[in-house]
Design a protein around this motif. Structure first.
Motif, mmCIF file in Angstrom:
data_model
loop_
_atom_site.group_PDB
_atom_site.id
_atom_site.type_symbol
_atom_site.label_atom_id
_atom_site.label_comp_id
_atom_site.label_asym_id
_atom_site.label_seq_id
_atom_site.Cartn_x
_atom_site.Cartn_y
_atom_site.Cartn_z
ATOM 1 N N ARG A 1 94.750 -16.262 -2.564
ATOM 2 C CA ARG A 1 94.452 -14.867 -2.283
ATOM 3 C C ARG A 1 95.714 -14.097 -1.876
ATOM 4 N NH1 ARG A 1 89.211 -13.407 -1.824
ATOM 5 N NH2 ARG A 1 89.710 -11.708 -0.410
ATOM 6 N N VAL A 2 96.538 -14.746 -1.087
ATOM 7 C CA VAL A 2 97.799 -14.092 -0.712
ATOM 8 C C VAL A 2 98.661 -13.848 -1.940
ATOM 9 C CG1 VAL A 2 99.987 -14.412 0.490
ATOM 10 C CG2 VAL A 2 97.845 -14.993 1.644
ATOM 11 N N LEU A 3 98.779 -14.882 -2.764
ATOM 12 C CA LEU A 3 99.631 -14.728 -3.945
ATOM 13 C C LEU A 3 99.035 -13.756 -4.954
ATOM 14 C CD1 LEU A 3 101.050 -18.323 -4.451
ATOM 15 C CD2 LEU A 3 102.206 -16.256 -3.645
ATOM 16 N N ALA A 4 97.710 -13.635 -4.942
ATOM 17 C CA ALA A 4 97.080 -12.660 -5.841
ATOM 18 C C ALA A 4 97.552 -11.253 -5.494
ATOM 19 C CB ALA A 4 95.556 -12.750 -5.715
ATOM 20 N N VAL A 5 97.581 -10.972 -4.207
ATOM 21 C CA VAL A 5 98.052 -9.651 -3.767
ATOM 22 C C VAL A 5 99.510 -9.460 -4.168
ATOM 23 C CG1 VAL A 5 98.522 -8.193 -1.767
ATOM 24 C CG2 VAL A 5 96.432 -9.576 -1.841
ATOM 25 N N VAL A 6 100.272 -10.508 -3.923
ATOM 26 C CA VAL A 6 101.693 -10.437 -4.280
ATOM 27 C C VAL A 6 101.866 -10.190 -5.777
ATOM 28 C CG1 VAL A 6 103.788 -11.815 -4.515
ATOM 29 C CG2 VAL A 6 102.474 -11.867 -2.373
ATOM 30 N N ASP A 7 101.205 -11.007 -6.565
ATOM 31 C CA ASP A 7 101.398 -10.911 -8.013
ATOM 32 C C ASP A 7 100.904 -9.595 -8.592
ATOM 33 O OD1 ASP A 7 102.624 -13.284 -8.038
ATOM 34 O OD2 ASP A 7 100.896 -14.447 -8.742
ATOM 35 N N ALA A 8 99.869 -9.065 -7.988
ATOM 36 C CA ALA A 8 99.378 -7.779 -8.483
ATOM 37 C C ALA A 8 100.486 -6.728 -8.410
ATOM 38 C CB ALA A 8 98.170 -7.328 -7.669
ATOM 39 N N SER A 9 101.256 -6.793 -7.329
ATOM 40 C CA SER A 9 102.325 -5.807 -7.153
ATOM 41 C C SER A 9 103.447 -5.979 -8.171
ATOM 42 C CB SER A 9 102.916 -5.908 -5.746
ATOM 43 O OG SER A 9 101.955 -5.534 -4.781
ATOM 44 N N ASP B 1 112.352 -8.283 -12.962
ATOM 45 C CA ASP B 1 112.072 -9.666 -13.346
ATOM 46 C C ASP B 1 110.909 -10.179 -12.490
ATOM 47 O OD1 ASP B 1 111.933 -12.351 -13.742
ATOM 48 O OD2 ASP B 1 114.087 -12.718 -13.481
ATOM 49 N N PRO B 2 109.698 -10.084 -13.023
ATOM 50 C CA PRO B 2 108.508 -10.462 -12.248
ATOM 51 C C PRO B 2 108.579 -11.900 -11.750
ATOM 52 C CG PRO B 2 107.907 -9.418 -14.321
ATOM 53 C CD PRO B 2 109.375 -9.681 -14.390
ATOM 54 N N ASP B 3 109.115 -12.780 -12.573
ATOM 55 C CA ASP B 3 109.156 -14.189 -12.181
ATOM 56 C C ASP B 3 110.014 -14.389 -10.948
ATOM 57 O OD1 ASP B 3 107.499 -14.956 -14.144
ATOM 58 O OD2 ASP B 3 109.088 -15.508 -15.558
ATOM 59 N N HIS B 4 111.155 -13.726 -10.969
ATOM 60 C CA HIS B 4 112.045 -13.847 -9.827
ATOM 61 C C HIS B 4 111.364 -13.336 -8.567
ATOM 62 C CE1 HIS B 4 115.781 -14.124 -7.658
ATOM 63 N NE2 HIS B 4 115.670 -12.851 -7.292
ATOM 64 N N ALA B 5 110.770 -12.164 -8.686
ATOM 65 C CA ALA B 5 110.064 -11.599 -7.539
ATOM 66 C C ALA B 5 108.964 -12.546 -7.074
ATOM 67 C CB ALA B 5 109.464 -10.248 -7.921
ATOM 68 N N HIS B 6 108.223 -13.065 -8.045
ATOM 69 C CA HIS B 6 107.143 -13.975 -7.711
ATOM 70 C C HIS B 6 107.663 -15.202 -6.960
ATOM 71 C CE1 HIS B 6 103.356 -16.160 -8.140
ATOM 72 N NE2 HIS B 6 104.108 -17.214 -8.466
ATOM 73 N N ARG B 7 108.762 -15.740 -7.430
ATOM 74 C CA ARG B 7 109.324 -16.930 -6.804
ATOM 75 C C ARG B 7 109.757 -16.658 -5.365
ATOM 76 N NH1 ARG B 7 113.713 -17.837 -10.044
ATOM 77 N NH2 ARG B 7 112.579 -17.106 -11.885
ATOM 78 N N LEU B 8 110.431 -15.535 -5.206
ATOM 79 C CA LEU B 8 110.898 -15.186 -3.877
ATOM 80 C C LEU B 8 109.730 -15.045 -2.901
ATOM 81 C CD1 LEU B 8 113.782 -14.558 -2.721
ATOM 82 C CD2 LEU B 8 113.099 -12.172 -2.722
ATOM 83 N N LEU B 9 108.713 -14.337 -3.364
ATOM 84 C CA LEU B 9 107.552 -14.136 -2.500
ATOM 85 C C LEU B 9 106.813 -15.438 -2.249
ATOM 86 C CD1 LEU B 9 106.226 -11.672 -1.098
ATOM 87 C CD2 LEU B 9 108.072 -11.125 -2.683
ATOM 88 N N SER B 10 106.646 -16.231 -3.313
ATOM 89 C CA SER B 10 105.952 -17.512 -3.164
ATOM 90 C C SER B 10 106.650 -18.354 -2.112
ATOM 91 C CB SER B 10 105.956 -18.281 -4.489
ATOM 92 O OG SER B 10 105.263 -17.554 -5.464
ATOM 93 N N SER B 11 107.944 -18.385 -2.220
ATOM 94 C CA SER B 11 108.730 -19.168 -1.279
ATOM 95 C C SER B 11 108.482 -18.698 0.147
ATOM 96 C CB SER B 11 110.218 -19.055 -1.650
ATOM 97 O OG SER B 11 111.020 -19.164 -0.505
ATOM 98 N N TYR B 12 108.444 -17.366 0.305
ATOM 99 C CA TYR B 12 108.189 -16.820 1.631
ATOM 100 C C TYR B 12 106.818 -17.254 2.141
ATOM 101 C CZ TYR B 12 107.236 -13.433 5.350
ATOM 102 O OH TYR B 12 106.902 -12.848 6.531
ATOM 103 N N VAL B 13 105.831 -17.091 1.269
ATOM 104 C CA VAL B 13 104.460 -17.444 1.640
ATOM 105 C C VAL B 13 104.370 -18.925 2.013
ATOM 106 C CG1 VAL B 13 102.106 -17.705 0.766
ATOM 107 C CG2 VAL B 13 103.413 -15.611 0.287
ATOM 108 N N ASP B 14 104.929 -19.746 1.174
ATOM 109 C CA ASP B 14 104.846 -21.182 1.425
ATOM 110 C C ASP B 14 105.554 -21.578 2.721
ATOM 111 O OD1 ASP B 14 103.305 -21.632 -0.773
ATOM 112 O OD2 ASP B 14 105.019 -21.995 -2.094
#
Lengths: 197, 197, 197, 197
Positions: free
Chosen positions: C85-93, C174-187
């Motif tokens: 759910r957290v990553l869903a919010v992140v990825d939507a952005s 670069d969505p992937d980069h953003a996603h990775r950065l955020l994922s890392s933060y979340v994790d």
DNA sequence: AATGAATGAGCCTTCATTCAT
DNA sequence: TATGAATGAAGGCTCATTCAT
């Protein structure tokens, strides 16, 4: 199947909406959109019944003048003597139909714009000439021509002036008061100039 | 260092251009561009001296009223007796400065638009009240109050009505004729109502 | 008979043109004339569909926010666990639709102007509150409330900050980069604070 | 005799007025007239000290960036260890001088307009690069380069994101809260990635 | 006959910039 | 150096008019 005779009806309906809009918004802000809305029709339809906005305004003016003419003619017919004929003209101008806030406002607004609209000016002056003529004929039977001419001119000016003041004050017009003032003027003219005749 | 005292000069200049433009094009088509061109300045400058177009129109109106007031005051000072005071008010309204085609046109145009402009209406009525008051005072010294009141009202209406007619006819206004008509009215009132006093 | 259902279509078309114009010229130079030209319509028509320019801008903003909201809701529905759910919010952005140069530019421009536009500010904050709430709920299932609150705040700031940087750099996002950065933060947040739960 | 050294003073004075005006009216409505009035000078004088409005805006931007740079340099000098260097950069961004409502508003407004102003964009990016570089150097002494790079990017994004949120909320910014959030982020990065080093 | 969407000219107004003083 | 009057271009907005349906 189109209804027969819709044209004059629609025109009257739109002219009434124009008068009402001029009263409510002022001539400058009486847009075709507002007039149409007030008449309950669409904007575009106005151009089926009038050439353009100028034409609508012109016909509105003509309608006001025509109403006044008819009113005047009717009262002149019912008049028995010269004094009655003069007062018939006077009273026609203050008849309830003419002497209402809406109509007066429209009239005054149109006066203002007529100054630079030759067409409007023209019919205004035709009406003015006829009014003056009626008054002159009435007075002429009661006093010498020179005095009659001035008396008529004065009466016409009094009528217009009273209108102007009522319109600007925004008071509910008081036909009786106007009638009394004019009657007094007429009688004074007759009493004074008529006596010498 | 900017020129001192330019402000009132420019304002007068622009007001004069406004009056002239209203006469030439009508109030509806007296655009700021035209007024500016007539004044020989750029469009933008108008907003240095007036808030907006409404303000310019309002001040134009106020200027006309003020001119009339000053003219009236001057003539009242020179008057010796009650009759003279009444005629002073009358003559002020037909003084050459007021009774010119340009000024009359502007005046009538503004009447029309005042109906839906509270601010304009307000100062119009203030002026009207003062005019009426002046006339009433004059007549009051010559006849009972009730008659004086009506005489004053009639005189005011006559003045406005004559203006209206001259404006609409577009004739060169004839101050003498207007003066004679009004004088006659005044004298008649005095002769008739004053006699009974 | 006019076409039915044109209104929402035209509005979308004009909003799209507004976004595009803001990107191309900047908010300050995104004139109605340019927006209209880009939409292939006349200037005047904009005022049939929007009250004024402010309204168009406001609706453009609302449209951007609504797109993001819908995107978020869809992804939240597809999520199975709190972390999802957290990553869903992140990825939507960072979904392609949101994370495009045009859209980001418009967004940032509108941020700037929202500071002095209460209406804009209001809906911005509503969106911000909802985003924060979604993130908080996600984190709350994974760690104590106090930590969840901070983690959510950090995640929201990270999203906005990354946007800002991409927008200013003008790089292709670069969505992937953003996603990775955020994922890392979340994790990291989960690993650290979640462990203590 | 002209005062010596007035130029830099006047420029600072005008830049301060620009910042204040942007905050009060928004960038779009921060006209030269308003800026001049706020600075207590005449409109025309601005063009003696700046080429044109763009130049004034540009110099305002440069001034903001320079203040931040100086603040950062000072704090970096006082830092003793890598972690301290990272936090020095962080704290500089939330120093009272930077983290005030007026300055933040100006900053965000300028972000928005920088997107279509190459000059502004350029200096923005120079600043951004320097900030990122400082952060990277700090983190690099604490963890592998790959992780350091991401940690630095995240920290930079967090800073900007928090700014954005404070600016949009219009709350009084809370430097302590911002500091805590960032510190926590930094420490988490160090704890996690630094541990593996 | 009737609608109202669409056009485009023109208006008021603002504002950066220039210039006489 | 400094003022603020003056310019003129450009923008938002209104509105009479046209036209496809």
């Amino acid at each position: 199947m189109p209804k027969v005779g819709m044209k004059p009806l629609r025109r009257k309906q739109l002219i009434a909406a124009a008068i009402s809009s001029i009263h409510e918004y002022g001539l400058a802000d009486a847009t075709l959109a507002r007039i149409a809305r007030k008449a309950g029709v669409s904007t575009g339809i106005i151009h089926h019944y009038f050439d353009d906005k100028n034409d609508l305004i012109f016909e509105t003016m003509r309608s006001l003048l025509e109403d006044l003419r008819v009113e005047t003619v009717q009262r002149l017919r019912a008049a028995n003597d010269p004094r009655g004929r003069v007062l018939a003209v006077v009273d026609a101008s203050f008849a309830p139909q003419q002497f209402s806030v809406e109509v007066m406002t429209a009239w005054l607004s149109l006066y203002g714009s007529a100054l630079n609209a030759p067409e409007l000016r023209r019919i205004f002056n035709i009406y003015g000439a006829r009014l003056a003529s009626n008054l002159r004929h009435g007075f002429a039977a009661l006093m010498p021509m020179a005095e009659a001419r001035l008396a008529a001119e004065g009466a016409a000016a009094l009528i217009d002036g009273l209108w102007l003041q009522f319109a600007l004050k925004g008071d509910l017009p008081d036909p009786d008061h106007a009638h009394r003032l004019l009657s007094s003027y007429v009688d004074l003219q007759i009493a004074y100039h008529g006596a010498r005749q």
